[in-house]
Design a protein around this motif. Structure first.
Motif, mmCIF file in Angstrom:
data_model
loop_
_atom_site.group_PDB
_atom_site.id
_atom_site.type_symbol
_atom_site.label_atom_id
_atom_site.label_comp_id
_atom_site.label_asym_id
_atom_site.label_seq_id
_atom_site.Cartn_x
_atom_site.Cartn_y
_atom_site.Cartn_z
ATOM 1 N N LEU A 266 -1.298 32.609 26.499
ATOM 2 C CA LEU A 266 -0.484 33.753 26.922
ATOM 3 C C LEU A 266 -0.658 34.024 28.416
ATOM 4 N N GLY A 267 0.451 34.193 29.135
ATOM 5 C CA GLY A 267 0.387 34.545 30.549
ATOM 6 C C GLY A 267 0.042 36.020 30.689
ATOM 7 N N VAL A 268 -1.166 36.295 31.160
ATOM 8 C CA VAL A 268 -1.634 37.684 31.203
ATOM 9 C C VAL A 268 -0.791 38.503 32.183
ATOM 10 N N LEU A 269 -0.367 37.872 33.281
ATOM 11 C CA LEU A 269 0.450 38.605 34.261
ATOM 12 C C LEU A 269 1.767 39.057 33.637
ATOM 13 N N ALA A 270 2.346 38.198 32.776
ATOM 14 C CA ALA A 270 3.597 38.572 32.122
ATOM 15 C C ALA A 270 3.377 39.773 31.209
ATOM 16 N N VAL B 3 0.996 30.256 30.046
ATOM 17 C CA VAL B 3 0.236 29.549 31.076
ATOM 18 C C VAL B 3 -0.686 28.579 30.363
ATOM 19 N N VAL C 269 1.202 42.134 31.729
ATOM 20 C CA VAL C 269 1.102 43.302 32.600
ATOM 21 C C VAL C 269 2.490 43.744 33.041
ATOM 22 N N GLU C 270 3.343 42.769 33.384
ATOM 23 C CA GLU C 270 4.707 43.108 33.813
ATOM 24 C C GLU C 270 5.493 43.772 32.692
ATOM 25 N N PRO D 139 5.142 33.767 34.551
ATOM 26 C CA PRO D 139 5.415 32.978 33.339
ATOM 27 C C PRO D 139 4.736 33.567 32.108
ATOM 28 N N ALA D 140 5.431 33.447 30.955
ATOM 29 C CA ALA D 140 4.888 34.036 29.730
ATOM 30 C C ALA D 140 3.863 33.130 29.094
ATOM 31 N N LEU E 107 -4.186 46.469 30.906
ATOM 32 C CA LEU E 107 -5.228 45.446 30.764
ATOM 33 C C LEU E 107 -6.525 46.002 30.186
#
Lengths: 227, 525
Positions: A102-106, B434, A108-109, B431-432, A114
């Motif tokens: 899972l993309g953690v930044l996505a 990674v 957060v967006e 990106p969803a 967090l």
């Protein structure tokens, strides 16, 4: 007994007319809907999923989010995160079980906090125990379901989730086997913002096929994800 | 009731002493904040709590050293052990500070002055011969009625000429009166008191006790009694019932600090739960271990406030650092010779707990506790790294911008790094998906050759197909490259990479990475 059932009974039973009338008036006094605990009442869904579940979702619902083909797996994950951010109550806790990519930044967006987001590892041998621990404690669980889950285990988990009012969002290879009250299948994705050598990805339109039980109608919808 | 005469030994700038650099201008920094500095740096205006850059601005010649908590605790354990040979029931307060009641030892050595001289000599000797470190000016020693006054006396003594401050019996309140109110040890109360115009401990102590309890509650009463030089509670500490102590057995014996510290977290929570169930909290605690060879080691820890589970676990960690390093080095005859088989935590002094109670309807605190319990269960099953939280740390790639931290560890990050601009970062949305490890792929141009990126950040030809894990996919849109040249000044850590966003016919959108002429799939949108 519901008001309709009582009224029906008043018509069917072999009764004297005055008694029938009394029963009819009693049936009219039964409240139209039975009272529900506040914690069991559907909660409004925020974000892009507000239009998919306009009446909100009852805590404890299980929803499977999957991709129609492997190239759309990332988009399915984006859907799962958007849905998790939509259903999590204020100050609620979210756990991500076994989704290592899972993309953690996505996340957060999408609006997840967090400091209330916990990632749990779930090796195949311990998947069931980790999932139960998460379902019993968190408000929302994004759960990667292995390819061929044991059906008894899945039923037990869904039951625990209903009992503890935990919303489960099932993803991963076994998401389709999970079933759940609603199924969201990502069938197509269109990205905007990218040219031929210029621009950058900005927002995407996903097409989802919706299916489920109860108030969920089978239909196809288009959702805008991203800013 | 007058509190018992207490001696506090306060080693100023202990981290600097441990680093062996007391003579040079050095600044010890943790989380970008100054925690200790040498005398030379202090003379230039460096203070505890300053930001690292501000400290460097005031004292440009100072060398910045990272704070090593483990080394501090290890070294201090040697000093505590040396002092304990002279007098019993020595309490460690934290690395650099220890305390003990002076009545018995003072008589034995022939008065407080003789005792203090002995203690100073032993402590300096421990640092000089056992640890092989520069002693510098040595520790400050304060003697007063009660722990609080003695601590402040020791702190004041460390800047006095002979490094000793003796407050005569019954004169603690007088000694405390001119001290600034911030010394009270409770930031919230000190702040309010300052705004009320009460600038010294004396002014705060002069308030009517009933007014203090009305305005500040139970914590205020504690602070008020302290400022008056009185025992914190009028009641004698209660002897804790024996069943409150908790223990954990290690099989096989634990030889690493991590294993003990991890187990300590769970038992410390159990201890706190047990105490709270009786409406108590601990202010002093005995940590006891047994080794595989049947040796026993105990150490008493004291805290000014109540010891909560996190504070207990931290002290166990410090203690384990001290004992276990001795095993490895075998420097001391006193050191345990085998792994640890048993850890016992026993509350030594308990008070009625007037702190926070859980809200009646559960609410946030109950949910947090439920989550903590579930995570502890998973960590117990699969190890501490099985439950993690993420923090944003700054970086270029989508995977580099986050750091996963085992649940229970500090989430503090270097804010300067996290908020810095990162040229070469691909713009949002992120990106969803990674990938944990980038997957090799082919990015081909119209003639079937691999696309290259020049040193000037230009592509050799537009990408037309991507051959990835899901087969061949035609490119319908692309952008970039975003070149990222990292650490060009560092031959070993230097990396030159470039990223490309591509959108494919199947609907997938990828973030591709080229490094050393090879393409990798780094993430998908």
């Amino acid at each position: 007994m519901s008001a309709e059932a009582a009224a029906e009974l008043a018509e069917q039973l072999p009764l004297e007319p005055n008694r029938r009338a009394a029963l009819r008036s009693l049936a009219g006094k039964i409240p139209q809907s039975t009272p529900v605990l506040a914690s069991q009442r559907p909660r409004p869904v925020g974000g892009p999923y507000a239009e998919v579940f306009p009446n909100g979702l009852r805590p404890g619902t299980s929803i499977s989010v999957s991709a129609a083909h492997p190239a759309l797996e990332a988009a399915a994950l984006r859907n799962a995160v958007a849905l998790a951010a939509g259903v999590v109550p204020p100050d609620g806790w979210v756990s991500v079980v076994g989704v290592s990519s899972l993309g953690v930044l996505a996340a957060v967006e999408a609006g997840l906090a967090l400091d209330h987001l916990v990632f749990l590892e779930a090796p195949t041998t311990a998947w069931g125990s980790v999932a139960v621990a998460a379902v019993e404690a968190f408000d929302v669980v994004v759960l990667a379901v292995p390819a061929r889950p044991r059906l008894a285990e899945v039923r037990r988990l869904a039951g625990r989730a209903r009992e503890r009012s935990t919303t489960v969002i099932a993803t991963g290879p076994g998401a389709a086997a999970w079933g759940g009250e609603a199924r969201v299948v990502t069938s197509a994705v269109t990205w905007h913002g990218l040219g031929d050598g210029h621009g950058s990805l900005r927002s995407c339109r996903v097409t989802v096929d919706l299916d489920g039980r109860g108030s969920v109608r089978a239909r196809r919808m288009e959702l805008m994800l991203g800013p | 009731m007058t509190p018992q005469r207490t001696v506090v030994v306060w080693w100023p700038d202990w981290p600097v002493v441990v680093a062996g650099r007391a003579a040079d201008p050095v600044v010890v920094v943790a989380n970008n904040k100054v925690v200790a500095m040498s005398a030379a740096a202090r003379a230039d205006g460096v203070r505890v709590g300053q930001r690292r850059r501000e400290a460097q601005g005031r004292c440009p010649t100072a060398e910045v050293l990272p704070f090593d908590e483990g080394a501090n605790a290890r070294a201090f354990e040697t000093v505590v052990a040396a002092v304990e040979e002279l007098c019993p029931r020595v309490e460690a307060v934290r690395p650099g500070v220890l305390a003990f009641a002076s009545r018995g030892p003072s008589r034995y050595f022939g008065g407080d002055a003789a005792l203090i001289a002995q203690i100073r000599a032993v402590a300096c000797d421990a640092v000089h011969t056992r640890l092989q470190l520069e002693v510098g000016a040595g520790p400050g020693v304060g003697v007063a009625d009660g722990n609080f006054a003695a601590s402040l006396a020791a702190r004041a003594a460390s800047s006095a000429r002979d490094r000793v401050l003796y407050v005569p019996p019954g004169r603690s309140a007088e000694f405390l009166a001119p001290m600034p109110v911030a010394a009270i040890g409770d930031a919230a109360i000190a702040d309010v008191a300052r705004r009320l115009g009460l600038r010294t401990l004396g002014a705060f102590a002069a308030l009517d006790p009933s007014d203090v309890v009305g305005r500040f509650g139970a914590d205020g009463v504690t602070a008020h009694r302290r400022a008056n030089g009185l025992e914190v509670r009028s009641l004698a500490p209660r002897e804790p019932p024996p069943e409150l102590s908790v223990e954990v057995v290690f099989d096989p014996p634990a030889e690493t600090v991590d294993r003990i510290a991890f187990a300590a977290r769970a038992v410390a929570a159990e201890l706190e739960e047990g105490l709270r169930g009786r409406g108590l909290s601990a202010t002093a605690l005995v940590i006891e271990v047994e080794t595989d060879h049947g040796e026993k080691r105990t150490r008493r820890w004291r805290s000014e406030g109540a010891l909560n589970a996190a504070a207990v676990a931290e002290r166990v960690r410090w203690q384990a650092e001290g004992w276990l390093t001795d095993v490895a080095q075998a420097v001391d005859d006193d050191a345990p010779t085998a792994g640890i088989t048993l850890l016992r935590l026993a509350p030594d002094e308990v008070h009625e707990h007037a702190g926070t109670a859980q809200s009646l309807w559960g609410g946030a605190s109950e949910a947090n506790e439920r989550v903590s319990r579930a995570i502890a269960r998973v960590q117990g099953m699969l190890g501490p790294n099985a439950a993690t939280t993420a923090v944003l740390v700054g970086g270029r790639g989508p995977g580099e911008q986050i750091q996963m931290i085992p649940w229970g560890d500090s989430r503090a990050v270097d804010a300067a790094r996290a908020n810095a601009p990162w040229p070469g970062r691909v713009p949002a949305p992120a990106p969803a998906m990674v990938l944990a490890a980038p997957v090799p792929i082919d990015v081909l141009d119209v003639s079937g050759h691999a696309v290259r990126v020049s040193g000037r950040g230009e592509v050799s030809a537009p990408p037309v197909t991507v051959v990835g894990p899901h087969g061949v996919d035609r490119v319908t849109g692309w952008a970039g490259p975003w070149p990222a040249e990292e650490r060009w000044w560092d031959a070993a850590g230097n990396r030159r990479r470039a990223r490309l966003q591509v959108q494919c016919e199947s609907g997938a959108a990828h973030l591709c990475l080229i490094e050393g002429g090879c393409w990798f799939l780094e993430a998908s949108y």
